[in-house]
Write a protein that holds these residues in place. Structure first.
Motif, PDB file in Angstrom:
ATOM      1  N   TYR A  85     -63.882  -1.670 -12.327  1.00 16.06           N
ATOM      2  CA  TYR A  85     -65.018  -2.112 -13.144  1.00 16.06           C
ATOM      3  C   TYR A  85     -66.320  -2.040 -12.340  1.00 16.06           C
ATOM      4  O   TYR A  85     -67.336  -1.555 -12.835  1.00 16.06           O
ATOM      5  N   VAL A  86     -66.285  -2.546 -11.105  1.00 15.83           N
ATOM      6  CA  VAL A  86     -67.479  -2.524 -10.246  1.00 15.83           C
ATOM      7  C   VAL A  86     -67.895  -1.086  -9.960  1.00 15.83           C
ATOM      8  O   VAL A  86     -69.089  -0.751  -9.984  1.00 15.83           O
ATOM      9  N   LYS A  87     -66.891  -0.241  -9.708  1.00 16.51           N
ATOM     10  CA  LYS A  87     -67.183   1.166  -9.431  1.00 16.51           C
ATOM     11  C   LYS A  87     -67.857   1.822 -10.639  1.00 16.51           C
ATOM     12  O   LYS A  87     -68.855   2.541 -10.501  1.00 16.51           O
ATOM     13  N   LEU A  88     -67.310   1.560 -11.842  1.00 14.20           N
ATOM     14  CA  LEU A  88     -67.888   2.135 -13.063  1.00 14.20           C
ATOM     15  C   LEU A  88     -69.285   1.586 -13.329  1.00 14.20           C
ATOM     16  O   LEU A  88     -70.175   2.312 -13.772  1.00 14.20           O
ATOM     17  N   GLU A  89     -69.465   0.289 -13.050  1.00 15.96           N
ATOM     18  CA  GLU A  89     -70.777  -0.330 -13.253  1.00 15.96           C
ATOM     19  C   GLU A  89     -71.804   0.279 -12.303  1.00 15.96           C
ATOM     20  O   GLU A  89     -72.944   0.559 -12.702  1.00 15.96           O
ATOM     21  N   ASN A  90     -71.403   0.503 -11.067  1.00 16.49           N
ATOM     22  CA  ASN A  90     -72.301   1.141 -10.104  1.00 16.49           C
ATOM     23  C   ASN A  90     -72.628   2.573 -10.519  1.00 16.49           C
ATOM     24  O   ASN A  90     -73.770   3.030 -10.381  1.00 16.49           O
ATOM     25  N   ARG A 127     -72.605   3.642 -13.583  1.00 19.33           N
ATOM     26  CA  ARG A 127     -73.497   3.557 -14.746  1.00 19.33           C
ATOM     27  C   ARG A 127     -74.944   3.357 -14.304  1.00 19.33           C
ATOM     28  O   ARG A 127     -75.861   4.027 -14.788  1.00 19.33           O
ATOM     29  N   LYS A 128     -75.127   2.416 -13.359  1.00 23.18           N
ATOM     30  CA  LYS A 128     -76.486   2.153 -12.856  1.00 23.18           C
ATOM     31  C   LYS A 128     -77.060   3.398 -12.176  1.00 23.18           C
ATOM     32  O   LYS A 128     -78.234   3.740 -12.361  1.00 23.18           O
ATOM     33  N   GLN A 173     -66.882 -13.230  -6.418  1.00 25.34           N
ATOM     34  CA  GLN A 173     -66.433 -11.835  -6.250  1.00 25.34           C
ATOM     35  C   GLN A 173     -66.308 -11.562  -4.756  1.00 25.34           C
ATOM     36  O   GLN A 173     -67.247 -11.778  -4.006  1.00 25.34           O
TER      37      GLN A 173
END
Length: 435
Positions: A198-203, A205-206, A161
């Motif tokens: 995706y990374v933005k949404l995952e961050n 979410r966390k 990544q």
């Protein structure tokens, strides 16, 4: 017949035989030359890509068999090339339809196949035709190029990544291609995927999980502490006990409000089927104005309004417009000091109705404006909690507006005030759902 006559007859016979042989040989040579010319013409056509060309001469014997074999060979080549062309076209169509960047190279880095998305993602040289060129010649994005070159000797799949820019993240997967039934590598398939969202949404979410845990833990810790104090202290005077119970009640109310907001946000995001209805915008505002005026009076804040058109009907999901107005106007009152003002202005432009809510409160720092609609994001955490916010009001507002095909913009200056601009369409799509 004497000897001289016999010799003359023999000479005549030999001359006749020689003449016939010469005539046959000339005829055969002429035919062979014609056949060779035909073969040369057909072979030239084939070398120029005209694979429907055939040997047309009527031949017999070995030449005829040779001509038939030659025509069969041309048909086989023609069929094979058409098959390869069709498969190549199918492969290119598949590659172009893939939502990732796909790049195929050999072991020396020569590009064999590449789709249009990959050309853009690797910032390829727009002048060069990529096929046949080395990756070092074509790829201009240094991060992608270095990632490929560094892993070209690997015999195993590699996934990495990479932060291409501040706001762009790629996932690069490099798979070696092995020759069938051997251990040799003949090239690599490179899959490039833009995973920024995706990374933005995952961050998010966390961050959401962490924030929810914190927001739930704080009041629960407070409730638990006061309950334990009441249980452990036998002689608690009435005033102290009532004060503790009031705090417990307030924290429980805050928990309930927080959970209700989380459930509401979840309902909106999951697009749960809701009732669609036609509403009078001004009537809804009057209801909201009555509620917020009560809150405003406690801080000596005047809530003024000006409606350009009071006869606007909107299709909406039940309660959304009321909740949107209530959230934005209440927010303006919360973050405006005593004796301040909140002004609401409505106007219509084409197929959209605009509602501006402007205050002369504390304002929002420029670096925070883009983040205020994130869940639990607070500009001033201590102040937000002191005014009773859950940190979800603006997130709920944005999701509701998105469900109504609307939009919201913010203009603010620290220490001067803020202006929230709500845009709502006369939504025909919602009307169709209701009919």
């Amino acid at each position: 017949m004497n000897g001289t006559g016999f010799l003359n007859s023999l000479y005549i016979f030999l001359i006749l035989i020689l003449s016939i042989t010469t005539i046959l040989l000339l005829r055969y040579t002429f035919s062979l030359r014609t056949y060779l010319k035909e073969f040369m013409k057909v072979s030239k056509d084939i070398s120029n890509g005209q694979f429907d060309s055939k040997v047309r001469c009527q031949m017999s014997g070995e030449m005829g068999e040779f001509a038939n074999n030659f025509n069969y060979m041309v048909d086989t080549i023609n069929f094979t090339i058409k098959d390869i062309t069709d498969k190549n076209a199918q492969l290119k169509s598949i590659m172009q339809s893939v939502s990732h960047g796909i790049l195929a190279i050999d072991t020396r880095g020569k590009i064999l196949l590449i789709n249009d998305l990959a050309k853009t993602m690797v910032e390829g040289d727009k002048i060069l035709i990529p096929e046949g060129k080395n990756v070092r010649q074509f790829i201009k994005n240094k991060i992608v190029l270095d990632s490929i070159i560094y892993n070209m000797s690997s015999e195993n799949s590699t996934v990495m990544q990479k932060n291409i820019t501040k706001d762009t993240i790629y996932k690069i997967k490099i798979d070696p291609v092995h020759l069938e039934d051997t251990d040799g590598i003949i090239g690599f398939i490179i899959n490039i995927e833009n995973v920024t969202e995706y990374v933005k949404l995952e961050n998010m979410r966390k961050e959401f999980v962490a924030n929810v845990s914190h927001e739930l833990k704080t009041p629960l810790t407070s409730i638990k502490g006061f309950v334990e104090t009441l249980k452990m202290t036998e002689d608690v005077d009435t005033d102290t006990k009532n004060r503790f119970l009031t705090i417990i009640e307030n924290e429980a109310t805050r928990l309930t409000r927080l959970i209700d907001d989380i459930l509401l946000l979840s309902t909106i995001e999951n697009k749960t089927k809701k009732k669609v209805e036609k509403v009078d915008l001004f009537e809804i505002f009057e209801e909201v104005h009555e509620v917020v005026n009560y809150i405003a009076k406690k801080k000596q804040i005047k809530v003024k309004y000006e409606f350009e058109n009071e006869d606007i009907d909107l299709w909406e999901y039940s309660g959304y417009v009321r909740q949107i107005l209530l959230n934005i106007i209440t927010n303006a009152i919360k973050y405006t000091g005593e004796n301040g003002s909140v002004n609401v202005k409505q106007y219509v432009r084409r197929d959209n109705v605009f509602i501006e809510v402007e205050d002369n409160g504390i304002g929002i720092p420029e670096e925070d404006i883009d983040r205020i609609f994130e869940r639990f994001y607070r500009v001033d955490k201590a102040r937000s909690r002191s005014v009773g916010g859950t940190g979800l009001g603006l997130a709920i507002t944005k999701h509701m507006l998105r469900a109504l095909n609307g939009n919201i913009k913010v203009k603010s200056e620290l220490g001067v005030g803020s202006k929230f601009i709500i845009e709502l369409p006369f939504n025909q799509e919602l009307a169709k759902k209701a009919s």
